[in-house]
Design a protein around this motif. Sequence first.
Motif, PDB file in Angstrom:
ATOM      1  N   TRP A 467       0.767  -1.333   0.096  1.00  0.00           N
ATOM      2  CA  TRP A 467      -0.100   0.044   0.091  1.00  0.00           C
ATOM      3  C   TRP A 467       0.950   1.171  -0.117  1.00  0.00           C
ATOM      4  CZ3 TRP A 467      -4.728  -0.492  -1.092  1.00  0.00           C
ATOM      5  CH2 TRP A 467      -5.638  -1.501  -0.997  1.00  0.00           C
ATOM      6  N   GLY A 468       1.996   0.987   0.305  1.00  0.00           N
ATOM      7  CA  GLY A 468       2.948   2.360   0.343  1.00  0.00           C
ATOM      8  C   GLY A 468       3.143   2.866   1.878  1.00  0.00           C
ATOM      9  N   GLU A 469       1.739   2.941   2.411  1.00  0.00           N
ATOM     10  CA  GLU A 469       1.563   3.205   3.919  1.00  0.00           C
ATOM     11  C   GLU A 469       0.348   2.570   4.475  1.00  0.00           C
ATOM     12  OE1 GLU A 469       3.722   6.942   5.523  1.00  0.00           O
ATOM     13  OE2 GLU A 469       1.994   7.593   4.193  1.00  0.00           O
ATOM     14  N   VAL A 470       0.214   1.961   5.574  1.00  0.00           N
ATOM     15  CA  VAL A 470      -0.880   1.597   6.270  1.00  0.00           C
ATOM     16  C   VAL A 470      -1.143   2.276   7.536  1.00  0.00           C
ATOM     17  CG1 VAL A 470      -0.963  -0.676   5.005  1.00  0.00           C
ATOM     18  CG2 VAL A 470       0.137  -0.326   7.597  1.00  0.00           C
ATOM     19  N   ILE A 471      -2.502   2.497   7.898  1.00  0.00           N
ATOM     20  CA  ILE A 471      -2.621   2.960   9.015  1.00  0.00           C
ATOM     21  C   ILE A 471      -2.419   2.573  10.300  1.00  0.00           C
ATOM     22  CG2 ILE A 471      -4.611   4.807  10.192  1.00  0.00           C
ATOM     23  CD1 ILE A 471      -5.920   4.766   7.396  1.00  0.00           C
ATOM     24  N   ALA A 472      -1.985   3.174  11.446  1.00  0.00           N
ATOM     25  CA  ALA A 472      -1.823   2.612  12.548  1.00  0.00           C
ATOM     26  C   ALA A 472      -2.382   3.728  13.777  1.00  0.00           C
ATOM     27  CB  ALA A 472      -0.370   2.352  13.193  1.00  0.00           C
ATOM     28  N   ALA A 473      -2.896   3.080  14.777  1.00  0.00           N
ATOM     29  CA  ALA A 473      -3.725   4.003  15.757  1.00  0.00           C
ATOM     30  C   ALA A 473      -2.922   3.607  17.124  1.00  0.00           C
ATOM     31  CB  ALA A 473      -5.078   3.795  15.832  1.00  0.00           C
ATOM     32  N   ILE A 474      -2.149   4.852  17.682  1.00  0.00           N
ATOM     33  CA  ILE A 474      -1.621   4.461  18.997  1.00  0.00           C
ATOM     34  C   ILE A 474      -2.676   5.267  20.147  1.00  0.00           C
ATOM     35  CG2 ILE A 474       0.557   4.710  20.361  1.00  0.00           C
ATOM     36  CD1 ILE A 474       0.804   3.617  17.319  1.00  0.00           C
ATOM     37  N   ILE A 475      -3.008   4.373  21.125  1.00  0.00           N
ATOM     38  CA  ILE A 475      -4.148   5.105  21.954  1.00  0.00           C
ATOM     39  C   ILE A 475      -3.494   4.970  23.303  1.00  0.00           C
ATOM     40  CG2 ILE A 475      -5.714   4.386  20.464  1.00  0.00           C
ATOM     41  CD1 ILE A 475      -6.541   2.042  22.295  1.00  0.00           C
ATOM     42  N   ILE A 476      -4.261   5.845  24.299  1.00  0.00           N
ATOM     43  CA  ILE A 476      -3.862   5.941  25.557  1.00  0.00           C
ATOM     44  C   ILE A 476      -5.535   5.888  26.015  1.00  0.00           C
ATOM     45  CG2 ILE A 476      -3.401   7.183  27.739  1.00  0.00           C
ATOM     46  CD1 ILE A 476      -1.578   8.845  26.048  1.00  0.00           C
ATOM     47  N   HIS A 496     -17.728   4.683  11.359  1.00  0.00           N
ATOM     48  CA  HIS A 496     -17.951   6.104  11.108  1.00  0.00           C
ATOM     49  C   HIS A 496     -16.926   6.751  10.095  1.00  0.00           C
ATOM     50  CE1 HIS A 496     -19.522   5.524  15.245  1.00  0.00           C
ATOM     51  NE2 HIS A 496     -19.949   6.586  15.181  1.00  0.00           N
ATOM     52  N   LEU A 497     -16.224   5.606   9.467  1.00  0.00           N
ATOM     53  CA  LEU A 497     -15.065   6.131   8.410  1.00  0.00           C
ATOM     54  C   LEU A 497     -15.321   5.229   7.093  1.00  0.00           C
ATOM     55  CD1 LEU A 497     -12.114   6.357  10.754  1.00  0.00           C
ATOM     56  CD2 LEU A 497     -13.292   8.182   9.693  1.00  0.00           C
ATOM     57  N   SER A 498     -14.950   5.736   6.319  1.00  0.00           N
ATOM     58  CA  SER A 498     -14.741   4.796   4.852  1.00  0.00           C
ATOM     59  C   SER A 498     -13.785   3.868   5.291  1.00  0.00           C
ATOM     60  CB  SER A 498     -14.153   5.705   3.746  1.00  0.00           C
ATOM     61  OG  SER A 498     -14.760   6.868   3.289  1.00  0.00           O
ATOM     62  N   PRO A 499     -13.975   2.441   4.453  1.00  0.00           N
ATOM     63  CA  PRO A 499     -13.041   1.417   4.896  1.00  0.00           C
ATOM     64  C   PRO A 499     -11.600   1.773   4.824  1.00  0.00           C
ATOM     65  CG  PRO A 499     -14.724   0.752   3.590  1.00  0.00           C
ATOM     66  CD  PRO A 499     -14.929   2.264   3.770  1.00  0.00           C
ATOM     67  N   HIS A 500     -11.193   2.311   3.730  1.00  0.00           N
ATOM     68  CA  HIS A 500      -9.467   2.591   3.673  1.00  0.00           C
ATOM     69  C   HIS A 500      -9.127   3.594   4.641  1.00  0.00           C
ATOM     70  CE1 HIS A 500     -11.265   6.238   1.635  1.00  0.00           C
ATOM     71  NE2 HIS A 500     -10.062   6.595   2.015  1.00  0.00           N
ATOM     72  N   LYS A 501      -9.942   4.345   5.477  1.00  0.00           N
ATOM     73  CA  LYS A 501      -9.324   5.287   6.596  1.00  0.00           C
ATOM     74  C   LYS A 501      -9.365   4.389   7.951  1.00  0.00           C
ATOM     75  CE  LYS A 501     -11.017   9.441   4.600  1.00  0.00           C
ATOM     76  NZ  LYS A 501     -12.117  10.454   4.538  1.00  0.00           N
ATOM     77  N   SER A 502     -10.041   3.194   8.155  1.00  0.00           N
ATOM     78  CA  SER A 502      -9.741   2.591   9.534  1.00  0.00           C
ATOM     79  C   SER A 502      -8.260   1.884   9.772  1.00  0.00           C
ATOM     80  CB  SER A 502     -10.653   1.594   9.382  1.00  0.00           C
ATOM     81  OG  SER A 502     -12.192   1.936   9.318  1.00  0.00           O
ATOM     82  N   PRO A 503      -7.913   2.081  10.724  1.00  0.00           N
ATOM     83  CA  PRO A 503      -6.641   1.745  11.330  1.00  0.00           C
ATOM     84  C   PRO A 503      -6.566   0.248  11.005  1.00  0.00           C
ATOM     85  CG  PRO A 503      -7.250   3.458  12.873  1.00  0.00           C
ATOM     86  CD  PRO A 503      -8.368   3.063  12.032  1.00  0.00           C
ATOM     87  N   VAL A 504      -5.441  -0.310  10.810  1.00  0.00           N
ATOM     88  CA  VAL A 504      -5.194  -1.872  10.815  1.00  0.00           C
ATOM     89  C   VAL A 504      -4.139  -2.336  11.637  1.00  0.00           C
ATOM     90  CG1 VAL A 504      -5.988  -2.157   8.215  1.00  0.00           C
ATOM     91  CG2 VAL A 504      -3.751  -1.643   8.817  1.00  0.00           C
ATOM     92  N   LYS A 505      -3.223  -1.434  12.103  1.00  0.00           N
ATOM     93  CA  LYS A 505      -2.520  -1.802  13.285  1.00  0.00           C
ATOM     94  C   LYS A 505      -2.684  -0.870  14.527  1.00  0.00           C
ATOM     95  CE  LYS A 505       1.427  -3.058   9.926  1.00  0.00           C
ATOM     96  NZ  LYS A 505       1.455  -4.088  10.554  1.00  0.00           N
TER      97      LYS A 505
END
Length: 547
Positions: A467-476, A496-505
């Motif tokens: 993908w070039g980049e994938v989305i990661a969400a870091i949470i507290i 709440h988001l388009s599928p491609h915007k949902s974090p996979v990591k």
Amino acid sequence: MAQSFPLTQSYWQKDISEDLWEVSAGDLLREVAAECPKRIALVDGVEDVHARRRWTYQELLQTAETLARGLLSEFTQGDKIAIVSPNCAEWVLLQHAMSLAGIVLVPVNPAYGEQEVATILSQCDAKAAFYKPEYRGRNLGAMLEKIGEKLACKAISIEALDEFSEGADLSIILPDIPPRSILQIQFTSGTTGVPKGACLHHFGAVNTSRFVAKRAGFPVGGVWVNAMPMFHIAGTVVTSLGTLAQRGTYVIVPGFDPELILDLFETEKGNVSLLVPTMILAMMESPSFAKRNLSSVTTILTGAADVPKELVYRTKEAFNCNLVILFGQTEVNGVVSQTRVEDSAEDQSSTLGLPLPHAEVCLIDPETGEIQPIGEAGEICVRGYQNMLAYYNAEEATKKTIREDGWLCTGDSGVMDERGYIKITGRLKDMIIRGGMNIYPREIEEVLFNHPAINQASVIGIPDPYWGEVIAAIIIPEKGCESPNFDVLFSHCRAHLSPHKSPVKWAIVDDFPLTPSGKVQKFALRDLAVKGDLILHDIDKKSALKA
């Protein structure tokens, strides 16, 4: 030419309905001291009420002028002098003394290590550094003495100002300081790497801070409680000079402590404070919050980091006060745009408001440089009195930031509506490009913040061969909540988001690496993730959607 509404292009002509003050910071202090000499100008906001020192405007001016002569007894107008210290009343006294003497202030974070401090002092050719002897168990005096020997930079304890003043040659006539001359060299906070020294001028700092204070509804003669670090532009320019411009009382807090801030609001009858989101959350979570008398608080200003909508509503309700959002950066003397107290709840919670008076703003296509149509994302650019003069001794970096036609490119991406209100979409360098599609982390962070199990969230892009980049969400996680289930959080995002915007990591951390102003250092998070020091959990999309 008057602004024509509705706008069709993302371009805001400067609003010249208010005059600019052609004055230096030192001359402004003289003007205010002449108008209201007996008004309390400065309060040392220490915990013990009986130990709080106070200066009237007359006393503040006299002290600052004596210090200015002390500085000019040893140094020359135009020299650069650093302050390496946490907040204290002496910081403010020195700040005003330097502006009166025409000496360039260089604020330095006292948490920096030896190499970081040495690099800054070397880059700006500092002749001296005032320091707090000890900070968080570290001997700053020994560190500054060592650095000073190598760089021929004199180290002076900030606690010895009385002795320093005693050596002043009182016959020295203080110079006339041109408003367009350098006030301070402010090193950028470093969210994207190595900091650079922005040369800020009296004219820009005085007027920007004045417009911020007025738009926030800070009353003439009001009380501003400041916990923002003085080594950051939010402290040394926005809050300090904004209070001065409105003839107010400046309560300087030694460091952020939720209980102390709440106490100062009560005992000093504070009207206004600039607080980053992490500070606001900590105060609302304080055990004594519900018992405090906060009736004097009229406005809380916030910014310096992403401000989720939900936090805006929670803050206004909890404090029963106005809340305004600031947007800006060091290179523009602090602030570009700001919401107004009279703005609607929707504008307060979802925009960065309108540009300040005399600021010309446009949004451009980063590739072509063309102004974007209304509603199209583009890089936010600013032109006007508030722009820095240059980066100190960094001609190439200056050229990359300030175009030949005077536009300063902020590196922030946003959209403008037909009224001129700006919404931020993120840093251009933070933008995630997944499969050729541009994704702005802020939108995803808003969704995550609204989940009850999440206290804070930061979204970054991780390199991916496909993908070039994938989305990661870091949470507290929210305090008292069970550790969030990543599958559930993924499903929440998909709702709440388009599928491609949902974090996979995903990853959980106790805290984020922050700049002194509370901004998340996403480059540091990215580095940790890429090196494997931050363990990321992958999502099985099919099973997650069934969760």
